[in-house]
Write an enzyme that holds these catalytic residues in place. Structure first.
Site, short mmCIF file in Angstrom:
data_model
loop_
_atom_site.label_atom_id
_atom_site.label_comp_id
_atom_site.label_asym_id
_atom_site.label_seq_id
_atom_site.Cartn_x
_atom_site.Cartn_y
_atom_site.Cartn_z
N HIS A 123 7.56 -5.72 6.11
CA HIS A 123 6.27 -6.38 5.92
C HIS A 123 6.44 -7.89 5.79
O HIS A 123 6.09 -8.49 4.77
CB HIS A 123 5.55 -5.82 4.70
CG HIS A 123 4.06 -6.05 4.74
ND1 HIS A 123 3.15 -5.21 4.15
CD2 HIS A 123 3.32 -7.04 5.31
CE1 HIS A 123 1.92 -5.68 4.34
NE2 HIS A 123 2.01 -6.80 5.04
N GLU A 178 4.41 1.64 1.05
CA GLU A 178 5.35 0.54 0.83
C GLU A 178 5.65 0.40 -0.66
O GLU A 178 4.77 0.64 -1.49
CB GLU A 178 4.77 -0.77 1.37
CG GLU A 178 4.57 -0.77 2.88
CD GLU A 178 4.05 -2.10 3.43
OE1 GLU A 178 3.81 -3.03 2.63
OE2 GLU A 178 3.88 -2.22 4.65
N ARG A 205 -1.50 -3.02 9.66
CA ARG A 205 -1.51 -2.22 8.44
C ARG A 205 -0.85 -0.89 8.71
O ARG A 205 -1.07 -0.26 9.74
CB ARG A 205 -2.95 -1.98 7.96
CG ARG A 205 -3.55 -3.18 7.24
CD ARG A 205 -3.03 -3.27 5.80
NE ARG A 205 -3.40 -4.53 5.18
CZ ARG A 205 -2.54 -5.49 4.88
NH1 ARG A 205 -1.27 -5.37 5.15
NH2 ARG A 205 -2.95 -6.59 4.28
#
Length: 524
Positions: free
Chosen positions: A277, A259, A230
């Site tokens: 990601h 993000e 994370r």
């Protein structure tokens, strides 16, 4: 049941919902305000990482019962707001385990061998073998922060590469780690000794910036850091400064604090490998997480037990087998006390005695509170928000555990103090069935179910007859009666189980019987 899906999920998950007779609306990419306008129509919401399930959305959701995250992390969901409203938040922690594990290994290898940089150089027309000399994984020390499913998967693969693996995880025993070929270590040891460090922790107040400037200062200049967990677990600013100044050798980053992220200074450094990601971005993982979260919602719709509730952790099978009947008992104790006390509740003390004290009794306490609060709050309280509702009402909850069971193998005692007094009730389980064995200090043997009359009285002749007559005159059958007394002629209590509801007029009539101190009608 009606489900809203606001992010792209595999059609295989959608098909499962439809086959189960659940109505599905897919509105991918709609805004927060658009969700707020329609969320009241739905019983469940499914998202991935794009939709932010905010408090504003949750407060507008009058019918919402489940929020499903097709993936692992739930930092895009206001779990606290959902808990306050009694909404279950579920995720799919196993569906992308392999994908995230393999992404970690891919980044570790790409980082150690400069693969992205060498690729870009060659595509740019250069044949440069000297600049991109890498390092081998064999013989290196890998530090893993978080030894859950993904961390364990990385450890297994790292051992196959003949790396030495150190791991930090306060919830994993040294014996479990040893069985995996892993050595447990504290954070300082890992920071000082590791050649590679990979993070597999959730983002919360305890893990936020678990790697920052102070931690990086303890590391070897040759260390390489990987984050497929994370954003926010590693301080990006501190990492950038260390990489820019050559204090550490490299980093591979798949997740970002904010993000989507396309302007981080980390993305401009040549000793960093970056991806947008992609940890869960495999065809297989996207199918798996969609199927997993769909199955959870189907299970809920059928009244089954949800396995992956984030705000209502599930019990291990061996613990559930022991504690399940005590959950029923605890809710009955709470409900019984709620229906037989007056005044505002100030505190509840719960004592767990015997073998059950070896287990996590959080689940049992929730059921005590559920029984205690639901009598007055009806369906607005459930096992998800019971603790929160108790806190907001100023109810102090205390737990005590003792292995000494005295006369009983297991015993649960609930004592509630109110503005009008105090009441203590104890219960246990015999052959799988709950029993009340003490009420306000009186020893009894009563089954806590159905319609009950609780009658504190003076121990003397002439009590039972008039009480039974008053009940019989209303054509209500007495199924059983238990009487407990402290001494001959002293205080006593009768618990009558009857076959139907007792009208208030009959309760008042019984209360007038000479020697009866009080009468409470209870329905469990």
């Amino acid at each position: 049941m009606r489900v809203l899906i606001t992010d792209s999920v595999s059609e295989k998950g959608v098909d499962l919902l439809l086959e189960a007779g659940i109505e599905v609306d897919q509105k991918v990419g709609i805004s927060e305000d658009e969700i707020v306008a329609i969320i009241n129509r739905y019983d469940a919401l499914i998202v991935r990482s794009q939709t932010k399930v905010t408090r504003k959305i949750i407060e507008a959701a009058g019918s919402l019962k489940v929020i499903g995250r097709a993936g692992v992390g739930v930092d895009n969901i206001d779990v606290q707001a959902a808990t306050e409203k009694g909404i279950i938040v579920v995720n799919a922690p196993e569906g992308n385990t392999i994908a995230a594990t393999e992404q970690t290994m891919a980044l570790m290898l790409a980082l150690s061998r400069h693969i992205p940089q060498a690729h870009a150089s060659l595509v740019g027309g250069k044949w440069d073998r000297k600049t991109y000399k890498g390092v081998e994984l064999k013989g290196k020390i890998l530090g893993i922060l978080g030894l859950g499913k993904i961390g364990s998967g990385v450890a297994k693969r790292a051992l196959a590469f003949e790396m030495k693996v150190l791991a930090y995880d306060p919830y994993v025993s040294p014996e479990k780690a040893e069985s995996m070929g892993v050595e447990m270590a504290d954070l300082d040891t890992i920071f000082k000794e590791a050649d590679f460090i990979t993070v597999h922790l959730p983002l919360n107040k305890d893990t936020k910036y678990i790697i920052g400037a102070e931690e990086i200062a303890k590391m070897k200049p040759s260390v390489r850091i990987i984050n497929v967990a994370r954003g926010g677990v590693i301080c990006e600013e501190a990492l950038y400064e260390a990489l820019k100044e050559g204090k550490i050798a490299g980093a591979a980053i798949d997740v970002w604090e904010n993000e989507p992220c396309t302007d981080s200074p980390l993305q401009q450094l040549n000793n960093v490998v970056v991806t947008p990601h992609l940890g869960a971005s495999t065809k297989e993982a996207q199918i798996n997480v969609a199927i997993d979260v769909a199955n959870e919602i189907i299970t809920y719709a059928k009244g089954g037990k949800i396995k992956n509730a984030v705000n209502a952790p599930s019990l291990k099978p061996e613990a559930e087998e022991v504690l399940a009947p005590y959950m029923v008992l605890c809710q009955q104790l709470g409900s019984l006390i709620s229906q037989t006390t007056s005044g505002n509740a100030l505190s509840v003390d719960i004592t767990y005695t015997g073998d059950i004290a070896n287990y996590d009794v959080t689940f049992l306490t929730k059921h005590v509170l559920l029984g205690l609060l639901r009598t007055t709050l009806n369906s607005s309280v459930n096992e998800i928000n019971a603790a929160f509702v108790a806190e907001t009402r100023g109810l102090k909850v205390n737990e005590t555990k003792s292995l000494d069971g005295d006369d009983y193998r297991n015993l649960v005692t609930v004592t509630v103090k109110t503005t009008a007094g105090e009441l203590s009730v104890s219960g246990t389980v015999f052959s799988g069935d709950p029993k009340i064995i003490k009420y306000d200090g009186h020893t009894i043997d009563a089954v806590p179910e159905g319609h009950l009359l609780i009658i504190p009285h003076i121990d003397k002749p002439g009590i039972v007859g008039p009480v039974a007559m008053a009940i019989g005159e209303n054509k209500i059958n007495i199924a059983g009666m238990q009487v407990g007394r402290k001494s001959i002629g002293g205080d006593a209590v009768a618990v009558l189980r009857v076959d139907g509801r007792v009208p208030a007029a009959i309760v008042e009539k019984i209360a007038k019987v000479d020697g009866v101190k009080d009468v409470k009608y209870v329905h469990l």
